[in-house]
Design a protein around this motif. Structure first.
Motif, mmCIF file in Angstrom:
data_model
loop_
_atom_site.group_PDB
_atom_site.id
_atom_site.type_symbol
_atom_site.label_atom_id
_atom_site.label_comp_id
_atom_site.label_asym_id
_atom_site.label_seq_id
_atom_site.Cartn_x
_atom_site.Cartn_y
_atom_site.Cartn_z
ATOM 1 N N ALA A 19 36.201 87.722 47.931
ATOM 2 C CA ALA A 19 36.917 86.722 47.485
ATOM 3 C C ALA A 19 36.559 86.020 46.231
ATOM 4 C CB ALA A 19 36.568 85.533 48.579
ATOM 5 N N PRO A 20 37.320 85.076 45.844
ATOM 6 C CA PRO A 20 37.016 84.386 44.480
ATOM 7 C C PRO A 20 35.730 83.772 44.537
ATOM 8 C CG PRO A 20 38.872 83.457 45.342
ATOM 9 C CD PRO A 20 38.550 84.466 46.105
ATOM 10 N N ASP A 21 35.017 83.640 43.120
ATOM 11 C CA ASP A 21 33.697 82.977 43.089
ATOM 12 C C ASP A 21 34.229 81.371 42.805
ATOM 13 O OD1 ASP A 21 31.574 81.600 42.299
ATOM 14 O OD2 ASP A 21 30.779 83.453 41.249
ATOM 15 N N PRO A 22 34.008 80.608 43.814
ATOM 16 C CA PRO A 22 34.703 79.005 43.552
ATOM 17 C C PRO A 22 34.064 78.410 42.378
ATOM 18 C CG PRO A 22 33.526 79.130 45.544
ATOM 19 C CD PRO A 22 33.603 80.687 45.198
ATOM 20 N N LEU A 23 32.595 78.605 41.910
ATOM 21 C CA LEU A 23 31.875 77.973 41.159
ATOM 22 C C LEU A 23 32.257 78.663 39.586
ATOM 23 C CD1 LEU A 23 28.632 76.690 42.473
ATOM 24 C CD2 LEU A 23 30.665 75.677 42.118
ATOM 25 N N PHE A 24 32.421 80.104 39.858
ATOM 26 C CA PHE A 24 32.773 80.734 38.321
ATOM 27 C C PHE A 24 34.320 80.082 38.182
ATOM 28 C CE2 PHE A 24 34.624 83.621 35.710
ATOM 29 C CZ PHE A 24 33.391 83.861 34.628
ATOM 30 N N THR A 81 26.569 78.750 37.793
ATOM 31 C CA THR A 81 27.198 79.809 38.461
ATOM 32 C C THR A 81 26.243 80.877 39.365
ATOM 33 O OG1 THR A 81 27.394 81.263 36.598
ATOM 34 C CG2 THR A 81 29.291 79.945 37.061
ATOM 35 N N PRO A 82 25.849 80.021 40.545
ATOM 36 C CA PRO A 82 24.985 80.880 41.302
ATOM 37 C C PRO A 82 25.494 82.109 41.984
ATOM 38 C CG PRO A 82 25.337 78.877 42.257
ATOM 39 C CD PRO A 82 25.804 78.674 41.080
ATOM 40 N N VAL A 83 24.689 83.114 42.264
ATOM 41 C CA VAL A 83 25.370 84.263 42.935
ATOM 42 C C VAL A 83 25.630 83.985 44.174
ATOM 43 C CG1 VAL A 83 22.986 85.189 43.804
ATOM 44 C CG2 VAL A 83 24.959 86.815 43.217
ATOM 45 N N ASP A 84 25.135 83.082 44.890
ATOM 46 C CA ASP A 84 25.449 82.700 46.306
ATOM 47 C C ASP A 84 26.874 82.153 46.353
ATOM 48 O OD1 ASP A 84 22.533 82.150 45.377
ATOM 49 O OD2 ASP A 84 22.301 82.132 47.592
ATOM 50 N N ALA A 85 27.442 81.727 45.337
ATOM 51 C CA ALA A 85 28.810 81.293 45.356
ATOM 52 C C ALA A 85 29.850 82.258 45.867
ATOM 53 C CB ALA A 85 29.339 80.514 44.152
ATOM 54 N N VAL A 86 29.541 83.571 45.697
ATOM 55 C CA VAL A 86 30.440 84.668 46.217
ATOM 56 C C VAL A 86 30.714 84.448 47.640
ATOM 57 C CG1 VAL A 86 30.041 85.829 44.221
ATOM 58 C CG2 VAL A 86 28.700 86.369 46.243
ATOM 59 N N ASP A 87 29.442 83.582 48.271
ATOM 60 C CA ASP A 87 29.944 83.694 49.674
ATOM 61 C C ASP A 87 30.545 82.139 49.989
ATOM 62 O OD1 ASP A 87 28.610 85.941 50.439
ATOM 63 O OD2 ASP A 87 26.736 85.028 50.145
ATOM 64 N N GLY A 88 31.229 81.378 49.044
ATOM 65 C CA GLY A 88 31.695 80.192 49.411
ATOM 66 C C GLY A 88 31.352 79.186 48.468
ATOM 67 N N LEU A 89 32.366 78.065 48.503
ATOM 68 C CA LEU A 89 31.625 76.931 47.916
ATOM 69 C C LEU A 89 30.556 76.337 48.379
ATOM 70 C CD1 LEU A 89 32.664 74.861 45.472
ATOM 71 C CD2 LEU A 89 33.979 73.628 47.184
ATOM 72 N N ASP A 90 30.445 75.827 49.387
ATOM 73 C CA ASP A 90 29.294 75.479 49.947
ATOM 74 C C ASP A 90 27.933 76.225 49.578
ATOM 75 O OD1 ASP A 90 30.712 73.248 51.161
ATOM 76 O OD2 ASP A 90 31.087 74.025 53.102
ATOM 77 N N ALA A 91 28.020 77.375 49.793
ATOM 78 C CA ALA A 91 26.824 78.311 49.581
ATOM 79 C C ALA A 91 26.347 77.937 48.166
ATOM 80 C CB ALA A 91 27.075 79.627 50.046
ATOM 81 N N GLY A 92 27.493 77.980 47.321
ATOM 82 C CA GLY A 92 26.938 78.129 45.817
ATOM 83 C C GLY A 92 26.438 76.864 45.466
ATOM 84 N N LEU A 93 27.215 75.633 45.998
ATOM 85 C CA LEU A 93 26.824 74.363 45.588
ATOM 86 C C LEU A 93 25.177 74.105 46.212
ATOM 87 C CD1 LEU A 93 29.854 72.115 46.322
ATOM 88 C CD2 LEU A 93 29.093 73.068 44.183
ATOM 89 N N GLU A 94 24.891 74.663 47.473
ATOM 90 C CA GLU A 94 23.716 74.442 47.873
ATOM 91 C C GLU A 94 22.694 75.074 47.029
ATOM 92 O OE1 GLU A 94 21.444 75.658 52.049
ATOM 93 O OE2 GLU A 94 23.499 75.656 52.001
ATOM 94 N N ALA A 95 22.980 76.198 46.621
ATOM 95 C CA ALA A 95 22.201 76.924 45.756
ATOM 96 C C ALA A 95 21.797 76.198 44.449
ATOM 97 C CB ALA A 95 22.704 78.564 45.523
ATOM 98 N N LEU A 96 22.916 75.639 43.796
ATOM 99 C CA LEU A 96 22.673 74.879 42.628
ATOM 100 C C LEU A 96 21.870 74.013 42.792
ATOM 101 C CD1 LEU A 96 26.029 74.020 40.299
ATOM 102 C CD2 LEU A 96 24.087 72.602 40.658
ATOM 103 N N ARG A 138 32.372 69.113 43.378
ATOM 104 C CA ARG A 138 33.375 69.262 44.378
ATOM 105 C C ARG A 138 34.882 68.662 44.250
ATOM 106 N NH1 ARG A 138 32.094 71.042 49.754
ATOM 107 N NH2 ARG A 138 29.890 70.868 49.502
ATOM 108 N N ALA A 139 34.537 67.429 43.727
ATOM 109 C CA ALA A 139 35.821 66.600 43.436
ATOM 110 C C ALA A 139 36.696 67.536 42.377
ATOM 111 C CB ALA A 139 35.288 65.195 42.930
ATOM 112 N N TYR A 140 35.968 68.116 41.480
ATOM 113 C CA TYR A 140 36.793 68.636 40.257
ATOM 114 C C TYR A 140 37.434 69.869 41.035
ATOM 115 C CZ TYR A 140 38.081 71.697 36.295
ATOM 116 O OH TYR A 140 38.700 72.399 35.490
ATOM 117 N N HIS A 141 36.748 70.577 41.770
ATOM 118 C CA HIS A 141 37.109 71.830 42.479
ATOM 119 C C HIS A 141 38.412 71.515 43.429
ATOM 120 C CE1 HIS A 141 37.203 75.019 45.665
ATOM 121 N NE2 HIS A 141 37.014 75.730 44.689
#
Length: 336
Positions: A19-24, A81-96, A138-141
């Motif tokens: 799936a797309p990487d939302p943070l990238f 752009t944490p690698v976890d974001a390939v698993d979704g927006l929530d995972a990426g924001l949590e890693a950030l 999150r708001a920008y996304h």
């Protein structure tokens, strides 16, 4: 140039993100605001995005916070752009949010030395400031990326279908060889065009493998982490081409033969398409798209394979020949 060095173990651990990487995509969409390169490919999105930024009152935050942190330059911080974001927006924001403060300070310092960081940048080492920043992301996304989400997912599903064909025809090396004009496979090295202002680099995978992430909003050179110690990821651009006349009109001959909706369904299957994607392209319901796909399959023009809960429709050699002939006929000038 970036040279990515593979071992046999790395080839076995190479994958294409599902799936797309939302943070990238957030980062790459911010780069689209900073450049006119490729503007034609995003013209509709750009107009809508500008309007939604105004409506959501994000203009000030975009100008003062986001654009300075994501410059369209040789460097922007890896932790964004944490690698976890390939698993979704929530995972990426949590890693950030969980990024160690020392790493945040170090990467903001690199940004400052490279192109200049905003004066408030070091404050992101504080967890509270990062939590507030994550809310802004999150708001920008939601305002800028989500409205384009169906198109992004459809394009990436088509790209995965193409990469799957390369994998089936030539293994992982065959898949790597077809990644596009800015990536060249010269075993055991993948040569990657990199921003001109960046220094030549060598990335040795050393058995870690690599995740290939196709990106809708990235334009031009592929991108990887600055820190070679991070889990290897390579984001690369989808190919955008000016829409030919046959995109909405597949050609009179094909439309007359199949009907407009079925002709559009056949064209969508050229790069691999799910039933939902055919429905969006043809402007019909999912059930109607399924019926069109069944008729095309029974005629020997497409083949259908199950991919988890969805099904993927691709052209047979006969279907490809029919579509190619129709496109060639549509491009010919009318007789005098």
């Amino acid at each position: 140039m970036l040279r990515v060095h593979f071992t046999d173990a790395d080839l076995a651990r190479t994958r294409v993100a599902r799936a797309p990487d939302p943070l990238f995509e957030v980062a790459a969409s911010l780069h689209r605001f900073q450049s006119r390169r490729g503007r034609w490919a995003y013209a509709g999105w750009y107009r809508t995005a500008r309007r939604r930024v105004r409506e959501q009152r994000l203009e000030g935050a975009l100008r003062r916070v986001l654009l300075p942190l994501y410059p369209r330059a040789a460097y922007f911080p890896d932790f964004l752009t944490p690698v976890d974001a390939v698993d979704g927006l929530d995972a990426g924001l949590e890693a950030l949010t969980a990024t160690p403060p020392a790493r945040v300070r170090e990467e903001i310092g690199i940004l400052d030395r490279t192109i200049g960081a905003p004066a408030w940048g070091p404050r992101l080492a504080e967890r509270g400031a990062r939590t507030e920043f994550v809310g802004l992301l999150r708001a920008y996304h939601g305002a800028v990326v989500v409205p384009q989400q169906e198109e992004v997912h459809a394009r990436i599903e088509a790209e995965r279908a193409v990469r799957s064909r390369g994998l089936l025809d030539g293994g992982v090396e065959g898949m790597l060889a077809g990644l596009g004009p800015m990536l060249r496979w010269r075993a055991p090295v993948l040569e990657v065009e990199y921003p001109r202002q960046a220094e030549d680099r060598d990335l040795h995978l050393n058995g870690r493998g690599i995740t290939l992430v196709p990106s809708y909003f990235n334009w031009g050179e592929p991108v990887t982490f600055f820190d070679p110690g991070l889990q290897p990821v390579l984001w690369y651009s989808l190919l955008h081409e000016p829409a030919p006349r046959t995109e909405t009109d597949p050609g009179r001959s094909l439309t007359s033969l199949l009907g407009r909706s079925r002709a559009l369904a056949l064209r969508a299957a050229a790069s691999g398409a799910t039933t939902g994607e055919i429905a969006r392209v043809a402007g019909v319901s999912a059930s109607a798209a399924s019926r069109h796909a069944t008729v095309l399959r029974d005629a020997g023009l497409v083949t259908t394979v199950r991919n988890g809960p969805a099904v993927l429709h691709t052209l047979t050699p006969t279907g490809a020949a029919v579509l190619r002939a129709a496109v060639d006929q549509a491009r010919q000038p009318p007789p005098p």
